[in-house]
Design an enzyme around this catalytic site. Structure first.
Site, mmCIF file in Angstrom:
data_model
loop_
_atom_site.group_PDB
_atom_site.id
_atom_site.type_symbol
_atom_site.label_atom_id
_atom_site.label_comp_id
_atom_site.label_asym_id
_atom_site.label_seq_id
_atom_site.Cartn_x
_atom_site.Cartn_y
_atom_site.Cartn_z
ATOM 1 N N GLY A 147 -29.089 -32.650 -57.184
ATOM 2 C CA GLY A 147 -28.551 -34.024 -57.758
ATOM 3 C C GLY A 147 -27.419 -34.166 -57.403
ATOM 4 O O GLY A 147 -26.679 -33.439 -56.445
ATOM 5 N N CYS A 148 -26.943 -35.553 -57.666
ATOM 6 C CA CYS A 148 -25.773 -35.937 -57.140
ATOM 7 C C CYS A 148 -24.605 -35.233 -57.675
ATOM 8 O O CYS A 148 -23.724 -34.894 -56.701
ATOM 9 C CB CYS A 148 -25.411 -37.583 -57.329
ATOM 10 S SG CYS A 148 -25.689 -37.868 -59.086
ATOM 11 N N TYR A 149 -24.437 -35.003 -58.644
ATOM 12 C CA TYR A 149 -23.222 -34.221 -59.155
ATOM 13 C C TYR A 149 -23.099 -32.864 -58.702
ATOM 14 O O TYR A 149 -22.225 -32.439 -58.140
ATOM 15 C CB TYR A 149 -23.168 -33.962 -60.841
ATOM 16 C CG TYR A 149 -22.692 -35.075 -61.520
ATOM 17 C CD1 TYR A 149 -21.468 -35.793 -61.412
ATOM 18 C CD2 TYR A 149 -23.592 -35.655 -62.461
ATOM 19 C CE1 TYR A 149 -20.879 -36.982 -62.295
ATOM 20 C CE2 TYR A 149 -22.922 -36.902 -63.283
ATOM 21 C CZ TYR A 149 -21.754 -37.295 -63.010
ATOM 22 O OH TYR A 149 -21.426 -38.546 -63.943
ATOM 23 N N ALA A 152 -21.604 -32.882 -55.003
ATOM 24 C CA ALA A 152 -20.287 -32.812 -54.920
ATOM 25 C C ALA A 152 -19.616 -31.554 -55.236
ATOM 26 O O ALA A 152 -18.607 -31.154 -54.706
ATOM 27 C CB ALA A 152 -19.830 -34.136 -55.632
#
Length: 344
Positions: A147-149, A152
């Site tokens: 996932g994007c979160y 990061a």
């Protein structure tokens, strides 16, 4: 390579098309849909006129086996029905949804509120955090793109947790995302009048990326403590800024944190450690596959503030998926992904 994209009309699919268009190994790209068969792609997205004018194709399993790579950029619960029957039948499979990320089907059912993928398919999937799982990705038939979160957060925290420089207990992570992270299906939350001039917290203690982050911290750093993770929607199109707060282990200083990050990512071109910066924000990675990380220690509290920024549609989705494809086919990880960030 012959490439198929299922879910090409979403934002993740559009980014795959944009990036793969200049990939030197992409022979041709076919676009598949479950609901808009026959529609010419450039009629739907005018910016692709004279670039991708072909009609969207129906999803036919026998046809899908003819491709070298299949990307699925679909809502959760869709790829779990499409991909299991394709495992081991020819194409490499790279899923951008969350259907194969969580190894425990019960966790998926609880956090996504959907029926999980078949267990044998989940067991065959490999978590595609490229910088941390390259060897397994190279051998995998099915990649669960992170996932994007989590991308990061994990890239910024894993080196410090693995080297036992920060405490894994009581981790607090505050993350903010642009509206494109919610996809292109309109909702009240993403309505212009709801998002403009407004920053909102959402899914408090309920975000589906919580178990994914905890699972990856356990997998790569051997730490099983729960995290506090909060997400906010900010009035911009792209970008994620994740700020994590962690207690330092005894006798650890800021320089040690920076050195651990620099050593971990010395041979990973898409992770940049920014040592000195008066301003650190999402526009420095906009449109690119970079993840930038910045760390500061507060000696008064003995806590570290660890900040990372990515473009949620590139490093947080399509870019990392192509990076994983490059690893699977023994290409340089930067192939097709050397775009300079769009600063303004």
């Amino acid at each position: 390579m012959k490439i198929g994209i299922i879910g090409a009309t979403g934002y993740g699919g559009l980014e795959l098309i944009r990036l793969l268009h200049n990939h030197p190994e992409a022979q041709y790209i076919d676009l598949f849909t479950s609901s808009e068969e026959g529609i010419h792609f450039s009629n739907k997205y005018t910016h692709l006129m004279n670039i991708y004018d072909q009609a969207l194709l129906p999803i036919e399993h026998n046809r899908l086996t003819e491709y070298d790579v299949i990307f699925t950029s679909t809502p959760s619960g869709v790829s779990s029905e499409i991909l299991p029957s394709l495992i081991g039948r020819g194409p490499k499979l790279i899923d951008l949804s969350g259907d194969f990320r969580l190894k425990n089907p019960i966790d998926y059912e609880q956090w996504y509120q959907k029926t999980p993928a078949p267990l044998n398919a989940i067991e065959k999937s490999v978590y595609g955090l490229t910088e941390w799982n390259e060897a397994s990705i190279n051998e995998a038939s099915l990649i669960a793109n992170p996932g994007c979160y989590p991308t990061a957060v994990l890239l910024s925290l894993l080196p410090l947790l693995k080297e036992n420089l920060i405490g894994g207990e009581n981790l607090i992570i505050d993350a903010k995302s642009g509206v494109s992270g919610a996809g292109n299906k309109p909702s009240q939350m993403t309505h212009f009048s709801e998002t403009n001039e407004n920053t909102a917290i959402y899914k408090v203690h309920q975000h589906q990326h919580i178990p994914e982050i905890e699972q990856a911290i356990s997998m790569f750093a051997g730490i099983t403590s729960p995290i506090t993770f909060t997400t906010h929607l900010v009035p911009m199109t792209r970008g994620i800024l994740a700020t994590s707060y962690a207690s330092l282990k005894p006798n650890v200083n800021e320089k040690q944190l920076i050195n651990a990050l620099k050593e971990t990512y010395a041979n990973h071109p898409f992770v940049r450690i920014i040592e000195q910066s008066n301003k650190f924000g999402t526009n420095q990675v906009y449109g690119s596959n970079f993840c930038d990380i910045h760390v500061k220690v507060d000696p008064r509290t003995n806590r570290a503030t660890i900040v990372s920024v990515i473009d949620n549609l590139v490093k947080g989705a399509a870019g990392q998926a192509i990076q994983n494809m490059n690893v699977q086919f023994n290409l340089n990880q930067t192939t097709g992904l050397q775009q300079v960030p769009l600063f303004i």
